[in-house]
Design a protein around this motif. Structure first.
Motif, PDB file in Angstrom:
ATOM      1  N   GLN A   2       0.835  -1.202   0.000  1.00  0.00           N
ATOM      2  CA  GLN A   2       0.000   0.000   0.000  1.00  0.00           C
ATOM      3  C   GLN A   2       0.868   1.250   0.000  1.00  0.00           C
ATOM      4  O   GLN A   2       1.781   1.403   0.813  1.00  0.00           O
ATOM      5  N   ASN A  27     -10.542   7.099   4.022  1.00  0.00           N
ATOM      6  CA  ASN A  27     -11.359   6.779   2.852  1.00  0.00           C
ATOM      7  C   ASN A  27     -12.716   7.462   2.966  1.00  0.00           C
ATOM      8  O   ASN A  27     -13.041   8.070   4.003  1.00  0.00           O
ATOM      9  N   ARG A 649      -7.494   4.821   1.349  1.00  0.00           N
ATOM     10  CA  ARG A 649      -6.757   3.717   1.963  1.00  0.00           C
ATOM     11  C   ARG A 649      -7.675   3.009   2.939  1.00  0.00           C
ATOM     12  O   ARG A 649      -8.627   3.594   3.449  1.00  0.00           O
TER      13      ARG A 649
END
Length: 655
Positions: A2, A27, A649
């Motif tokens: 990530q 997010n 994320r």
């Protein structure tokens, strides 16, 4: 793997703040959930704000007033448990809520059998949990649980859901059995009592003057530092102690003189590790034969009264010398008429003040050189140096002052109330008077906000001009923390003619009876004049003379009701509730022991100053405004995710 990058393709200036927010809400779903939560929080009742002013060292009375939330907890308990608890049981429960540590300690000393401890705990725990549920319902869960004791947070959240269909008596019973077995049942009762007290008030505001007159200003600050959400508005006694803690000689002499006058020596030697031995030595040698009749202390103590009187006189003379030097190096204050030592005619036994000659009732000045009256003798210099070192090296005093400044300000705005300690310096026509600060002439709100900068700078740098300015805030004619033309200390001590004792108040104190002037002050500080209320301390309301704290304008209120026993032992506090503003008048408080043993309580006289057509909500407050800003930032964050200007994320899951 990530990526840790938030920005897409290129850096953008307007994303810098949003990227910081993205660390917490990585997010769209996380940001939307938080925005929805905040929108819901805006609908909750506004938090209760408790305003207390002019405590003046009365630590025990302060503790009780905070514990019972100025009398607002008692009627809540009486209403909630009218059908389930007798009057005697309500009193027992209230005493536990007000003094959880002391009550549980006493129970632990008198009740030793596990079954008896369990029975007591269960009897107290059920109403505690019911009251806790009610109080928590007025907060966002996140805000409420932040004040839960960390070690018991999860347990308390579990218990708050009991009783229910699935969580019957056996559920709480199992918890109690384990706590009794581990000798923690009374500890939990203690923690719950403290938690209830903390949740009864969302914010505690101290509107100035924590020290002087009362016995233990150090313990006042100790107790306030334990409160979960406290803000300070500085008073003139506070900045005096701040200056003393930073080694300002005139200020520390004044602190010592006041402490000796009222025999409040314990807060110095025991509280702050400032021994008075150097001053006592000076008094026993240089002033050994001085009767010092005008300096006899109030109250009793271990040192002979004559010794304390001589100590007070000795430090007063040093104070007058240090003030004279300071005024001379600050001509911008225009206070040369308050340099008084060179105006003494030692041969005639007189002094000239404001062009008038007065006879002195005490002419013994063993340390004053008429040819150089502001010069310290070697003995005085040695004494002052030792005392100054003690103030500078007091770790506790330094920590308390940094807390006071870190959580303090010159004024606050809360729920249509403009709160500051003293006044807005004003002339007779209602024009705001200027004060020179850092070479600029400032008045009104600009003056207040610039003073804040100087106070914070003084703590960091301790430069002499800034420390001198702290002294000016203590007693300068245009200080908004003082509001009089002088403190006539020398006059009261040395002159019998009481006309010389007069101290003229700033015009502000008479003008706040006028609606137009109050509207002008409110507008100056960005408040809506129509609904605004000015809240001050500083000037005691003479309750015994029938004075009212609410001014004739109906738009200003004074909540200094002589809280200290030395001032009258009354005291007003203000409670800003969702549906009303309440003024509580307090009387004498005997002791914590009497409150626990005999159920003695200060039951204040409570009156509504204002009632609102409908209860106010979080969205109507300063906190609500901050939440709106937060929601706006979340909306920008969501838009950045949606347009792919920031990468989403996954949320990190704590294990």
């Amino acid at each position: 793997m990530q990526s840790s990058s938030h920005s897409f393709k290129r850096a953008e200036a307007d994303l810098s703040l949003i990227e910081l927010l993205a660390l917490q809400f990585p997010n769209i779903d996380a940001a939307i959930a938080e925005s929805a939560r905040l929108a819901a929080v805006q609908t909750l009742p506004k938090g209760v704000v408790h305003v207390i002013s002019d405590i003046h060292g009365e630590d025990k009375k302060l503790q009780h007033v905070i514990n019972n939330a100025s009398g607002t907890l008692r009627p809540l308990v009486e209403e909630m448990f009218a059908e389930t608890l007798t009057e005697a049981e309500q009193e027992e429960f209230l005493t536990l809520i007000f003094y959880p540590a002391e009550v549980t300690q006493r129970v632990g000393e008198t009740v030793t059998e596990p079954d008896e401890i369990r029975a007591y705990a269960q009897r107290m725990l059920m109403p505690q949990l019911e009251l806790l549920r009610f109080l928590v319902s007025n907060f966002s869960l996140r805000l409420a649980t932040n004040v839960f004791p960390a070690e018991y947070r999860e347990l308390l959240l579990e218990m708050m859901h009991a009783p229910s269909t699935e969580r019957g008596p056996a559920f709480v019973g199992a918890i109690l059995d384990e706590l009794v077995r581990r000798d923690r049942a009374l500890h939990l009762i203690h923690l719950l009592g403290r938690l209830i007290r903390n949740l009864a008030v969302d914010e505690l505001i101290i509107a100035g003057d924590l020290w002087d007159r009362g016995p233990r200003g150090d313990r006042v600050m100790d107790y306030l530092r334990l409160q979960p959400n406290v803000e300070f508005i500085w008073g003139n006694h506070d900045v005096l102690w701040l200056a003393a803690s930073l080694g300002h000689e005139a200020a520390l002499c004044t602190v010592l003189r006041i402490s000796l006058r009222y025999r409040r020596i314990g807060q110095l030697d025991e509280g702050y590790s400032v021994p008075l031995t150097p001053l006592e030595h000076l008094a026993r040698t240089v002033y050994a034969d001085d009767p010092a009749e005008r300096f006899m202390p109030k109250g009793e103590g271990m040192r002979p009264r004559e010794v304390v009187a001589r100590m007070q006189k000795a430090i007063a003379i040093i104070q007058f010398k240090m003030e004279g030097k300071m005024i001379e190096r600050n001509p911008q204050w225009d206070l040369d008429h308050r340099r008084l030592m060179h105006r003494i005619d030692h041969a005639q036994g007189t002094i000239q003040i404001d062009g008038k000659t007065y006879e002195l009732r005490d002419t013994n000045f063993p340390t004053v050189n008429p040819d150089n009256p502001y010069e310290l003798t070697p003995e005085e210099a040695t004494c002052l140096s030792a005392l100054k070192n003690s103030f500078l090296n007091s770790q506790k005093l330094r920590e308390q002052m940094r807390f006071l400044v870190g959580y303090g300000s010159m004024y606050l705005k809360r729920d249509e109330c403009l709160i500051f300690h003293g006044c807005v310096p004003t002339d007779e026509e209602g024009n705001f008077l200027p004060l020179e600060i850092d070479g600029r002439s400032l008045s009104g709100r600009a003056m207040f906000e610039e003073i804040e900068k100087v106070v914070r700078r003084a703590v960091v740098d301790s430069d002499e001009p800034d420390l001198d300015f702290l002294w000016y805030l203590w007693s300068g004619p245009r200080s908004p923390l003082f509001g009089k033309d002088r403190i006539a200390t020398l006059e009261r001590d040395f002159i019998a003619d009481k006309s010389s004792h007069h101290e003229s108040k700033d015009a502000y104190f008479s003008l706040i009876h006028e609606v137009d002037f109050c509207d002008k002050v409110l507008a100056e500080f960005g408040m809506d004049p129509e609904g605004g209320l000015i809240v001050n301390g500083h000037v005691p309301v003479k309750v015994e003379a029938g004075e009212s704290p609410l001014k004739r304008s109906g738009k200003a209120i004074t909540i200094d009701g002589a809280f200290s026993e030395a001032y009258g032992d009354f005291g007003y506090t203000l409670v800003l509730e969702p549906g009303r503003i309440v003024l509580a008048q307090h009387s004498h408080f005997e002791s914590v022991d009497a409150a626990i043993r005999d159920g003695v309580d200060i039951i204040p006289q409570v009156q509504s100053i204002r009632e609102f057509a409908s209860p106010r909500h979080t969205r109507d407050t300063e906190r609500g405004q901050r939440i709106r800003y937060r929601i706006e930032m979340l909306e920008r964050l969501i838009e950045a995710y949606q347009t792919n200007r920031l990468h989403e994320r996954p949320m990190k899951v704590s294990g």
